[in-house]
Design a protein around this motif. Structure first.
Motif, PDB file in Angstrom:
ATOM      1  N   SER A 140     -32.484  -6.036 -32.703  1.00 50.52           N
ATOM      2  CA  SER A 140     -31.080  -6.454 -32.736  1.00 50.52           C
ATOM      3  C   SER A 140     -30.903  -7.814 -32.085  1.00 50.52           C
ATOM      4  CB  SER A 140     -30.205  -5.419 -32.023  1.00 50.52           C
ATOM      5  OG  SER A 140     -30.282  -4.183 -32.675  1.00 50.52           O
ATOM      6  N   ALA A 168     -32.334 -10.430 -34.520  1.00 59.58           N
ATOM      7  CA  ALA A 168     -31.447 -10.624 -35.670  1.00 59.58           C
ATOM      8  C   ALA A 168     -30.220 -11.440 -35.268  1.00 59.58           C
ATOM      9  CB  ALA A 168     -31.021  -9.272 -36.245  1.00 59.58           C
ATOM     10  N   CYS A 169     -29.652 -11.133 -34.124  1.00 60.09           N
ATOM     11  CA  CYS A 169     -28.475 -11.868 -33.644  1.00 60.09           C
ATOM     12  C   CYS A 169     -28.830 -13.327 -33.372  1.00 60.09           C
ATOM     13  CB  CYS A 169     -27.934 -11.205 -32.385  1.00 60.09           C
ATOM     14  SG  CYS A 169     -26.428 -11.988 -31.765  1.00 60.09           S
TER      15      CYS A 169
END
Length: 55
Positions: free
Chosen positions: A22, A25-26
């Motif tokens: 996460s 991806a961010c």
């Protein structure tokens, strides 16, 4: 939480893949968004200049 080693920290109690995935991806989206926005802005300016030349 208390981690005994760096490996335990990165494993995040078994949720490390989700957590770090996460974050990656961010970070990737935060890098790509200004690049893509600048490209769209430049294309819109070119199209507006082209339309202005036609009229």
């Amino acid at each position: 939480m208390n981690w005994g080693s760096a490996g335990e920290f990165f494993a995040m109690g078994g949720y490390g893949l989700y957590v770090w995935g996460s974050y990656i991806a961010c970070a990737l989206l935060m890098v790509l968004e200004p690049i893509l926005t600048a490209r769209r802005h430049a294309r819109a300016r070119r199209e507006a200049a082209h339309l202005n030349e036609e009229s």
